[in-house]
Design an enzyme around this catalytic site. Structure first.
Site, PDB file in Angstrom:
ATOM      1  CE1 TYR A   1     -10.865  10.823  -4.844  1.00  0.00           C
ATOM      2  CE2 TYR A   1     -12.172  12.593  -5.792  1.00  0.00           C
ATOM      3  CZ  TYR A   1     -11.230  11.608  -5.932  1.00  0.00           C
ATOM      4  OH  TYR A   1     -10.641  11.387  -7.154  1.00  0.00           O
TER       5      TYR A   1
ATOM      6  CG  ASN B   1      -2.755   7.036 -10.576  1.00  0.00           C
ATOM      7  OD1 ASN B   1      -3.546   7.779 -11.142  1.00  0.00           O
ATOM      8  ND2 ASN B   1      -2.931   5.705 -10.534  1.00  0.00           N
TER       9      ASN B   1
ATOM     10  CB  ALA C   1      -7.969  13.524   0.740  1.00  0.00           C
ATOM     11  CE  LYS C   2      -7.709  12.370  -5.677  1.00  0.00           C
ATOM     12  NZ  LYS C   2      -6.426  11.649  -5.866  1.00  0.00           N
TER      13      LYS C   2
ATOM     14  CB  SER D   1      -0.889   0.020   1.246  1.00  0.00           C
ATOM     15  OG  SER D   1      -1.478   1.295   1.386  1.00  0.00           O
TER      16      SER D   1
HETATM   17  N1  LIG Z   1     -10.910   8.784 -13.233  1.00  0.00           N
HETATM   18  C1  LIG Z   1     -11.171  10.055 -13.003  1.00  0.00           C
HETATM   19  O1  LIG Z   1     -11.963  10.715 -13.713  1.00  0.00           O
HETATM   20  C2  LIG Z   1     -10.502  10.763 -11.896  1.00  0.00           C
HETATM   21  C3  LIG Z   1     -10.902  12.076 -11.589  1.00  0.00           C
HETATM   22  C4  LIG Z   1     -10.229  12.788 -10.605  1.00  0.00           C
HETATM   23  C5  LIG Z   1      -9.198  12.170  -9.926  1.00  0.00           C
HETATM   24  N2  LIG Z   1      -8.848  10.879 -10.198  1.00  0.00           N
HETATM   25  C6  LIG Z   1      -7.765  10.276  -9.447  1.00  0.00           C
HETATM   26  O2  LIG Z   1      -6.891   9.602 -10.330  1.00  0.00           O
HETATM   27  C7  LIG Z   1      -6.302   8.489  -9.658  1.00  0.00           C
HETATM   28  C8  LIG Z   1      -6.511   7.227 -10.476  1.00  0.00           C
HETATM   29  O3  LIG Z   1      -7.877   6.971 -10.591  1.00  0.00           O
HETATM   30  P1  LIG Z   1      -8.542   5.895 -11.594  1.00  0.00           P
HETATM   31  O4  LIG Z   1      -9.782   6.526 -12.092  1.00  0.00           O
HETATM   32  O5  LIG Z   1      -7.530   5.415 -12.549  1.00  0.00           O
HETATM   33  O6  LIG Z   1      -8.965   4.759 -10.536  1.00  0.00           O
HETATM   34  P2  LIG Z   1      -8.776   3.174 -10.531  1.00  0.00           P
HETATM   35  O7  LIG Z   1      -9.631   2.656  -9.442  1.00  0.00           O
HETATM   36  O8  LIG Z   1      -8.988   2.618 -11.915  1.00  0.00           O
HETATM   37  O9  LIG Z   1      -7.238   2.989 -10.183  1.00  0.00           O
HETATM   38  C9  LIG Z   1      -6.728   3.251  -8.897  1.00  0.00           C
HETATM   39  C10 LIG Z   1      -5.737   2.160  -8.557  1.00  0.00           C
HETATM   40  O10 LIG Z   1      -5.144   2.467  -7.271  1.00  0.00           O
HETATM   41  C11 LIG Z   1      -4.976   1.245  -6.576  1.00  0.00           C
HETATM   42  N3  LIG Z   1      -4.904   1.499  -5.137  1.00  0.00           N
HETATM   43  C12 LIG Z   1      -5.926   1.834  -4.314  1.00  0.00           C
HETATM   44  N4  LIG Z   1      -5.491   1.961  -3.059  1.00  0.00           N
HETATM   45  C13 LIG Z   1      -4.144   1.718  -3.085  1.00  0.00           C
HETATM   46  C14 LIG Z   1      -3.133   1.713  -2.093  1.00  0.00           C
HETATM   47  N5  LIG Z   1      -3.413   1.976  -0.810  1.00  0.00           N
HETATM   48  N6  LIG Z   1      -1.863   1.437  -2.461  1.00  0.00           N
HETATM   49  C15 LIG Z   1      -1.570   1.149  -3.754  1.00  0.00           C
HETATM   50  N7  LIG Z   1      -2.503   1.108  -4.736  1.00  0.00           N
HETATM   51  C16 LIG Z   1      -3.773   1.410  -4.405  1.00  0.00           C
HETATM   52  C17 LIG Z   1      -6.192   0.424  -6.957  1.00  0.00           C
HETATM   53  O11 LIG Z   1      -5.968  -0.962  -6.719  1.00  0.00           O
HETATM   54  C18 LIG Z   1      -6.371   0.776  -8.432  1.00  0.00           C
HETATM   55  O12 LIG Z   1      -5.734  -0.152  -9.287  1.00  0.00           O
HETATM   56  C19 LIG Z   1      -6.942   8.455  -8.290  1.00  0.00           C
HETATM   57  O13 LIG Z   1      -6.098   9.114  -7.364  1.00  0.00           O
HETATM   58  C20 LIG Z   1      -8.215   9.243  -8.455  1.00  0.00           C
HETATM   59  O14 LIG Z   1      -8.673   9.784  -7.258  1.00  0.00           O
HETATM   60  C21 LIG Z   1      -9.481  10.169 -11.165  1.00  0.00           C
END
Ligand SMILES: NC(=O)c1ccc[n+]([C@@H]2O[C@H](COP(=O)([O-])OP(=O)(O)OC[C@H]3O[C@@H](n4cnc5c(N)ncnc54)[C@H](O)[C@@H]3O)[C@@H](O)[C@H]2O)c1
EC number: 1.1.1.n12
Length: 328
Positions: A164, A99, A167-168, A75
């Site tokens: 969220y 990410n 934190a963000k 993690s």
């Molecule tokens: N998809 C969007 O539109 C969007 C919008 C704003 C922000 N984000 C941010 O972008 C990032 C990626 O999002 P995504 O949409 O690809 O999500 P996703 O769920 O497809 O991918 C996130 C990955 O992080 C991994 N993960 C979760 N907790 C973890 C930990 N403690 N240690 C290691 N790995 C961990 C998960 O297993 C997953 O594979 C995130 O931080 C999310 O908050 C995404």
């Protein structure tokens, strides 16, 4: 277009690279010669469970295409372990893309302590832990590129995402200070607020939107920001569907609501409210030193105003034509 941006010999750690955006970054970096650490805890999108499959699959994919990658299953809360995987496998760490993320959406009144804490632990504390573990290595080698992943939910707020959002936007504050602390060691830290179809968003987005918002349309920005030739530092970018925009702060000219030798009152604030909130001729402050001091302050303060900042003093002097200048 210039020559292709390559990452040969650079060690790139992408957290949460087992799916969605992180996977797209890992594949893109590897394709351009980087040695990639694919970190993923492998749980569900709420942060429940764990497993090695997610990271392994992406490592497999990279190797099949002729790239170099190793998996990390820890993690991000255990940043030292995550970074150790990079050091053990490749001997250095050049790029950290923070990410990894999860969601625990609830309307504000229903957010439990656990929903609040786990979101902060994974997003904010996790990014801190991983980045801190890489920081000294980057400082010693006088090179580093760091990405923080924020969100439009943090920038603008969003119903059901108070935990969220907090934190963000915390990540932006972290990035802002790292950009300052890292500058002299050629460590740059930038923040992105992405928009992409992923397992995180597929429950709230229609299918055609998910298709238009491919993670591959976010990755090129991350690669550019992480390239050695990129001078950008401390920036915030919204990105999605092939569009990229930069954000900055704006501050109204404001109003002086205090009269000499009179107490400052809420009534005076009310009377000046329109002016306080009027963005006509707004300024664009870029640093903590861009603080507007009213010229009505006593001369002593204007010529000797100082601000202690982590053992450093910033002195403000006022030139004859009234211009304010900060000095270290
Ligand atoms: N998809 C969007 O539109 C969007 C919008 C704003 C922000 N984000 C941010 O972008 C990032 C990626 O999002 P995504 O949409 O690809 O999500 P996703 O769920 O497809 O991918 C996130 C990955 O992080 C991994 N993960 C979760 N907790 C973890 C930990 N403690 N240690 C290691 N790995 C961990 C998960 O297993 C997953 O594979 C995130 O931080 C999310 O908050 C995404």
């Amino acid at each position: 277009m210039g020559s292709p941006l390559r990452f040969d010999g650079r060690v790139v750690l992408v957290t949460g690279a087992g799916a969605g955006l992180g996977r797209a970054y890992a594949l893109a970096f590897a394709e351009r010669g980087a040695l990639v650490v694919v970190n993923d805890l492998g749980g569900d999108f709420k942060g429940v469970g764990k497993g090695s499959l997610a990271a392994d699959k992406v490592v497999e994919e990279i190797r099949r295409r002729g790239g170099k990658a190793v998996a990390s299953y820890d993690s991000v809360e255990e940043g030292e372990k995550v970074v150790k995987t990079a050091l053990d496998a490749f001997g250095r760490i050049d790029v950290v893309v923070n990410n990894a993320g999860i969601l625990r959406d609830r309307s504000f009144a229903r957010i439990s302590d656990e929903d609040w804490d786990i979101i902060h632990r994974v997003h904010l504390r996790g990014s801190f832990q991983v980045t801190r573990a890489a920081w000294d290595h980057m400082k010693k080698q006088k090179y580093g590129r760091i990405i923080m992943t924020s969100s439009a939910s943090g920038i603008y707020g969003n119903f059901g995402q108070a935990n969220y959002s907090a934190a963000k936007l915390g990540l932006l504050g972290l990035a802002n200070s790292l950009a300052i602390e890292g500058r002299k060691s050629n460590i740059h830290c930038n923040t992105i607020a992405p928009n992409a179809g992923s397992r995180m968003t597929q429950t709230v987005m229609p299918e055609d939107l998910v298709e238009a918002l491919k993670p591959e349309y976010v990755a090129p920005l991350v690669l550019w920001l992480c390239h050695e030739s990129c001078e950008e530092n401390g920036g915030l970018f919204e990105v999605g569907a092939g569009w990229i925009g930069k954000l900055r702060w704006e501050r109204t000219l404001g109003a002086i609501v205090r009269q000499k030798n009179h107490p400052m009152t809420p009534e005076a604030v009310k009377a000046n409210w329109k002016k306080i909130c009027d963005f006509e001729n707004a300024s664009k402050p870029q640093s903590i030193q861009d603080f507007p001091l009213p010229s009505s302050l006593p001369a002593f303060f204007l010529s000797h105003f100082f601000l202690f900042s982590f053992g450093r003093s910033y002195f403000l002097s006022v030139t004859n034509n009234g211009e304010k200048q900060w000095h270290r």
